[in-house]
Design an enzyme around this catalytic site. Structure first.
Site, PDB file in Angstrom:
ATOM      1  N   SER A 128       0.846  -1.191   0.000  1.00  0.00           N
ATOM      2  CA  SER A 128       0.000   0.000   0.000  1.00  0.00           C
ATOM      3  C   SER A 128       0.889   1.252   0.000  1.00  0.00           C
ATOM      4  O   SER A 128       1.733   1.388  -0.880  1.00  0.00           O
ATOM      5  CB  SER A 128      -0.961  -0.060   1.200  1.00  0.00           C
ATOM      6  OG  SER A 128      -1.995   0.871   1.074  1.00  0.00           O
ATOM      7  N   ASP A 172      -9.241  -5.363  -5.076  1.00  0.00           N
ATOM      8  CA  ASP A 172      -8.418  -4.378  -4.373  1.00  0.00           C
ATOM      9  C   ASP A 172      -9.026  -2.984  -4.427  1.00  0.00           C
ATOM     10  O   ASP A 172      -9.521  -2.541  -5.462  1.00  0.00           O
ATOM     11  CB  ASP A 172      -7.033  -4.338  -5.033  1.00  0.00           C
ATOM     12  CG  ASP A 172      -5.930  -3.919  -4.098  1.00  0.00           C
ATOM     13  OD1 ASP A 172      -6.159  -3.034  -3.254  1.00  0.00           O
ATOM     14  OD2 ASP A 172      -4.823  -4.488  -4.218  1.00  0.00           O
ATOM     15  N   HIS A 208      -7.212  -6.014  -0.853  1.00  0.00           N
ATOM     16  CA  HIS A 208      -6.045  -5.170  -0.592  1.00  0.00           C
ATOM     17  C   HIS A 208      -4.947  -5.877   0.203  1.00  0.00           C
ATOM     18  O   HIS A 208      -3.826  -5.380   0.271  1.00  0.00           O
ATOM     19  CB  HIS A 208      -6.505  -3.913   0.160  1.00  0.00           C
ATOM     20  CG  HIS A 208      -5.498  -2.819   0.216  1.00  0.00           C
ATOM     21  ND1 HIS A 208      -4.897  -2.286  -0.910  1.00  0.00           N
ATOM     22  CD2 HIS A 208      -4.975  -2.134   1.276  1.00  0.00           C
ATOM     23  CE1 HIS A 208      -4.067  -1.323  -0.554  1.00  0.00           C
ATOM     24  NE2 HIS A 208      -4.083  -1.222   0.765  1.00  0.00           N
TER      25      HIS A 208
END
Length: 301
Positions: free
Chosen positions: A113, A253, A280
């Site tokens: 991320s 995601d 995610h």
């Protein structure tokens, strides 16, 4: 890739200016394969939700976790404003950690991320010791990503997005109603495991305990980015990356293909894997497939 039976080989803190960065090492540094340095997301998250990455040490890859400044075991600075929390600050902290641990001459980065954004920015400077780069579930450009989040929100069950927007407009994002609506999005596009894994809940608790960095750079939630990163983009820097690169994202995601694709298209030779059934956090949602993809990449380095 389960770390629950793995004790850290070393852990502690290193000086970073007037502050300290907490780290944990699993496996032996300087004893074979280069270490895999794990960069957590947020900004303002902690290493906890990525702890199962320590399982790679069983295959001879030493794994370094750390909490970025302002979070977890590192120095907290609740009084600092948004102008303090910059990408450049966290790049300097990463450089400092690599030097202090004596691994700057040979290492691999795994960024998840926001950590993937940070890892890519680091790689674009072409550090001599970087042997490989893994960018997981990260946007190459926040301006590209923000419209995508609106699309995902609009597809939520009836009334959920309206509830979110009502509280965002009123500045009441700390209310139980906002949190409940937020979790509908999270369970679709952040982590599809039910119940949520305890290591992820530990990270959420850390963010809730001190949201200084998260609020300054990101905003009140994963899908309402109002902080200093909202205009940040790597597009002009990606062609400068010259290390072997693996890009990972999930089928559901929150970082959609439109926001990930520039990594594949602009980083020379980058390989992109979209993991089916994951969102995610594929390392928690589909750990077997995630580990297979990551191990194949690492073994080729």
């Amino acid at each position: 890739m389960d770390d629950m039976t793995l004790a850290p080989t070393a852990k502690g803190t290193v000086e970073f200016g007037d502050h300290r960065t907490w780290y944990r090492v699993t496996g032996e540094l300087h004893d074979g394969k280069p270490p895999l340095v794990v960069l957590h997301g947020g900004p303002g998250s902690t290493h906890d939700y990525l702890l199962n990455m320590a399982g790679l040490s069983r295959s001879g890859w030493p794994v370094v976790h750390y909490d970025q400044l302002g979070n977890g075991g590192s120095t907290h600075l609740r009084g600092r404003g948004a102008d303090f929390w910059t990408v450049e600050l966290f790049l300097a902290e990463l450089d400092n950690l690599l030097r202090r641990l004596g691994i700057a001459e040979e290492y691999v980065l795994f960024g998840q991320s926001w950590g993937g954004v940070l890892a890519a920015a680091h790689a674009a400077d072409r550090p001599a010791g970087l042997r490989g780069l893994v960018i997981a579930n990260a946007p190459a450009s926040y301006p590209l990503w923000l419209p995508e989040l609106d699309v995902l929100r609009a597809a939520l069950p009836p009334g959920v997005d309206a509830t979110l927007r009502r509280h965002e407009a009123a500045g009441t994002t700390g209310s139980p109603a906002y949190t409940a609506a937020m979790m509908v999005f999270y369970q679709r596009h952040v982590c599809r495991r039910k119940p949520l894994p305890p290591e992820l809940m530990a990270t959420f608790m850390e963010i809730n305990g001190d949201p200084t960095v998260y609020h300054a750079m990101n905003g009140p939630s994963e899908f309402h980015i109002t902080g200093t990163l909202r205009d940040y983009s790597l597009l002009d820097r990606l062609p400068q990356i010259d290390t072997p690169t693996l890009v990972i994202s999930g089928e559901y995601d929150e970082v959609t293909p439109a926001a990930v694709r520039p990594f594949h298209d602009l980083v020379p030779g980058a390989r992109w894997e979209i993991i089916e059934g994951a969102s995610h956090l594929p390392h928690l949602e589909t750990p077997e497939r995630f580990t297979e993809i990551l191990t194949q990449f690492l073994d080729k380095l």
